[in-house]
Design a protein around this motif. Structure first.
Motif, PDB file in Angstrom:
ATOM      1  N   GLN A 133      -5.950   5.271   2.252  1.00  0.00           N
ATOM      2  CA  GLN A 133      -6.299   4.577   3.487  1.00  0.00           C
ATOM      3  C   GLN A 133      -6.059   5.437   4.731  1.00  0.00           C
ATOM      4  O   GLN A 133      -6.883   5.471   5.654  1.00  0.00           O
ATOM      5  CB  GLN A 133      -5.499   3.266   3.607  1.00  0.00           C
ATOM      6  N   GLY A 134      -4.922   6.162   4.750  1.00  0.00           N
ATOM      7  CA  GLY A 134      -4.618   7.015   5.892  1.00  0.00           C
ATOM      8  C   GLY A 134      -5.618   8.136   6.047  1.00  0.00           C
ATOM      9  O   GLY A 134      -6.051   8.466   7.156  1.00  0.00           O
ATOM     10  N   ALA A 135      -6.008   8.733   4.930  1.00  0.00           N
ATOM     11  CA  ALA A 135      -6.977   9.821   4.959  1.00  0.00           C
ATOM     12  C   ALA A 135      -8.361   9.314   5.358  1.00  0.00           C
ATOM     13  O   ALA A 135      -9.096   9.970   6.106  1.00  0.00           O
ATOM     14  CB  ALA A 135      -7.042  10.503   3.592  1.00  0.00           C
ATOM     15  N   TYR A 136      -8.709   8.136   4.869  1.00  0.00           N
ATOM     16  CA  TYR A 136     -10.010   7.538   5.192  1.00  0.00           C
ATOM     17  C   TYR A 136     -10.103   7.236   6.684  1.00  0.00           C
ATOM     18  O   TYR A 136     -11.131   7.477   7.328  1.00  0.00           O
ATOM     19  CB  TYR A 136     -10.181   6.258   4.375  1.00  0.00           C
TER      20      TYR A 136
ATOM     21  N   TYR B 172      -2.062   3.216  15.295  1.00  0.00           N
ATOM     22  CA  TYR B 172      -0.848   2.402  15.174  1.00  0.00           C
ATOM     23  C   TYR B 172      -0.588   2.042  13.722  1.00  0.00           C
ATOM     24  O   TYR B 172      -1.441   1.431  13.052  1.00  0.00           O
ATOM     25  CB  TYR B 172      -0.971   1.121  16.001  1.00  0.00           C
ATOM     26  N   GLY B 173       0.579   2.417  13.220  1.00  0.00           N
ATOM     27  CA  GLY B 173       0.995   2.052  11.875  1.00  0.00           C
ATOM     28  C   GLY B 173       1.940   0.872  11.935  1.00  0.00           C
ATOM     29  O   GLY B 173       3.073   1.008  12.382  1.00  0.00           O
ATOM     30  N   GLY B 174       1.473  -0.285  11.521  1.00  0.00           N
ATOM     31  CA  GLY B 174       2.306  -1.486  11.564  1.00  0.00           C
ATOM     32  C   GLY B 174       1.459  -2.730  11.398  1.00  0.00           C
ATOM     33  O   GLY B 174       0.328  -2.677  10.915  1.00  0.00           O
TER      34      GLY B 174
ATOM     35  N   GLY C 251       4.782   5.208   6.892  1.00  0.00           N
ATOM     36  CA  GLY C 251       4.086   5.972   5.860  1.00  0.00           C
ATOM     37  C   GLY C 251       2.618   6.174   6.183  1.00  0.00           C
ATOM     38  O   GLY C 251       2.077   7.273   6.027  1.00  0.00           O
ATOM     39  N   LEU C 252       1.971   5.115   6.654  1.00  0.00           N
ATOM     40  CA  LEU C 252       0.555   5.199   6.985  1.00  0.00           C
ATOM     41  C   LEU C 252       0.313   6.145   8.152  1.00  0.00           C
ATOM     42  O   LEU C 252      -0.607   6.969   8.138  1.00  0.00           O
ATOM     43  CB  LEU C 252       0.022   3.803   7.320  1.00  0.00           C
TER      44      LEU C 252
ATOM     45  N   THR D 119       0.794  -1.231   0.000  1.00  0.00           N
ATOM     46  CA  THR D 119       0.000   0.000   0.000  1.00  0.00           C
ATOM     47  C   THR D 119       0.828   1.285   0.000  1.00  0.00           C
ATOM     48  O   THR D 119       0.267   2.369  -0.074  1.00  0.00           O
ATOM     49  CB  THR D 119      -0.952   0.021   1.213  1.00  0.00           C
ATOM     50  N   ASN D 120       2.153   1.181   0.084  1.00  0.00           N
ATOM     51  CA  ASN D 120       2.974   2.386   0.108  1.00  0.00           C
ATOM     52  C   ASN D 120       2.928   3.086  -1.251  1.00  0.00           C
ATOM     53  O   ASN D 120       3.230   2.464  -2.283  1.00  0.00           O
ATOM     54  CB  ASN D 120       4.413   2.054   0.472  1.00  0.00           C
TER      55      ASN D 120
END
Length: 402
Positions: A166-169, A241-243, A195-196, A135-136
């Motif tokens: 996805q991050g914005a959503y 949490y990004g991971g 990144g997320l 997804t990056n």
């Protein structure tokens, strides 16, 4: 998904495009030939539940193609390699797949950081690669994707939408849907997670929320006591949490045990039944975004889900299984336009890359087509919440760039 490491040096890329077949391929009077589709994912260790879902999603697609004789004169088989979520291992696997002349396409990897070490190897050999889960944004649009996107590798595609959406959503749902105003943001220092988290933080602030603290963990960590104290004392009403689920499932458990009853919200990296099984009751109320809509609700995926369950395949099919199935079929359909009557042209690999780019069909996860960057044109996303020990869809929609 995992940390962006240095691009492969030219010296490491001595492999060139391979020919049509080797001595192990089956051809002759019958006109039949065996074509291999490679799969790369973490099949053991960290992230293996989702990795196995990718492997067997591809396996079902190949079995269906052979049963239905989708490509006359061709018998397909899967060659699955375990990258253990380690970028260097992924690079080795890419080299191994390229050297096998029967391989005409590859599905995977799971992790974006692994992909960074595989892309150039496949590009040098003109071998198509379709990830069902990376997804990056940099993988398809380069390092300057936000200001001047440029496609780095024409051989790379994906059926998963990107973190840019996805991050914005997630940020929109956290602020407007869950009504959270103060977020503590943590990532695992890897390409996907960092990144997320960065995109979530930017978009959450744009919505009007406040990021009141940030921190990082290492993959493999199991003691989060210091971090938990910091989060609890911050006054945050949500932890983003990004991971991956491996660390998140332990972090949420320790967070709740310390009395910080706030939800952990993550990306598709934590959207796994394994997360809930490990975290137990601590997972209640936690949130995750994932690509597409719930596979169990898609009429076209009914047979796929039934087959996966009947075969008792390991892993979590619900995360990326359907996207792996569709990625495999995108390769199979492209091969069908290039390989006629079991005859594989010398430049088959490069022709298949071009055919994948032109692909458009109805998959079990939705319409399959790729834009000028190799990204899926399917921008559907879903927010899930843990309710009574299971992921429940709470919002679905088409994500748009912010």
């Amino acid at each position: 998904m995992v940390i962006l490491t240095s691009v492969l040096t030219t010296g490491a890329l001595t492999l060139t495009a391979c020919g049509s077949r080797d001595d192990n391929s089956k051809s002759g009077d019958s006109g039949n030939v065996t074509v291999t589709i490679g799969v790369d994912a973490p099949l053991t260790g960290q992230n293996s539940a989702t990795g196995l879902g990718i492997q067997y999603g591809a396996q079902i697609a190949v079995d269906d193609a052979n049963k239905n004789k989708t490509v006359p004169g061709v018998t397909f088989k899967i060659k699955a390699l375990d990258d253990k979520a380690i970028p260097a291992t992924g690079q080795q696997n890419a080299t191994q797949l390229v050297s096998d002349k029967t391989v005409l396409g590859v599905v995977g990897p799971l992790n974006s950081g692994v992909a960074t070490q595989m892309q150039q190897v496949f590009a040098t050999a003109n071998l198509v690669e379709i990830s069902p889960s990376n997804t990056n944004p940099e993988l398809t649009m380069g390092k300057n994707w936000q200001t001047s996107p440029s496609r780095p590798f024409k051989t790379y595609f994906r059926t998963a939408t990107t973190d840019a959406l996805q991050g914005a959503y997630a940020a929109d749902y956290a602020y407007n849907g869950a009504k959270k105003k103060k977020a503590f943001v943590v990532d695992d220092k890897q390409t996907y997670g960092a990144g997320l988290s960065k995109i979530f933080s930017e978009q959450f602030a744009k919505q009007g929320g406040k990021v009141i603290g940030t921190d990082h963990v290492n993959t493999g960590d199991r003691d989060f006591s210091t971090l938990v104290t910091k989060i609890k004392n911050s006054g945050a009403d949500i932890l983003y949490y990004g991971g991956q689920y491996d660390e998140a499932q332990v972090l949420t458990k320790q967070l709740k045990a310390a009395g910080a009853n706030i939800p952990l919200f993550g990306g598709d990296g934590i959207f796994s039944d394994t997360y809930i099984k490990t975290a137990g009751k601590s997972a209640e109320g936690d949130l995750a975004t994932s690509i597409g809509v719930p596979v169990d609700t898609l009429p076209a995926a009914k047979d796929f889900v039934a087959t996966y369950k009947a075969k008792k395949y390991p892993g979590d099919y619900g995360t990326y299984g359907s996207y792996s199935y569709d990625a495999t079929n995108a390769i199979i359909k492209a091969i069908g336009t290039v390989v006629k009557d079991g005859k594989i042209p010398d430049n088959a690999r490069s022709q298949i890359v071009d055919a994948v780019q032109k692909n458009t069909f109805e998959g079990i996860s939705g319409k399959i087509a790729f834009d000028q960057y190799g990204d899926t044109t399917n921008k559907q996303l879903t927010v899930y919440k843990v309710v009574s020990g299971a992921w429940k869809s709470v919002q679905s929609g088409v994500a748009t760039p912010k």
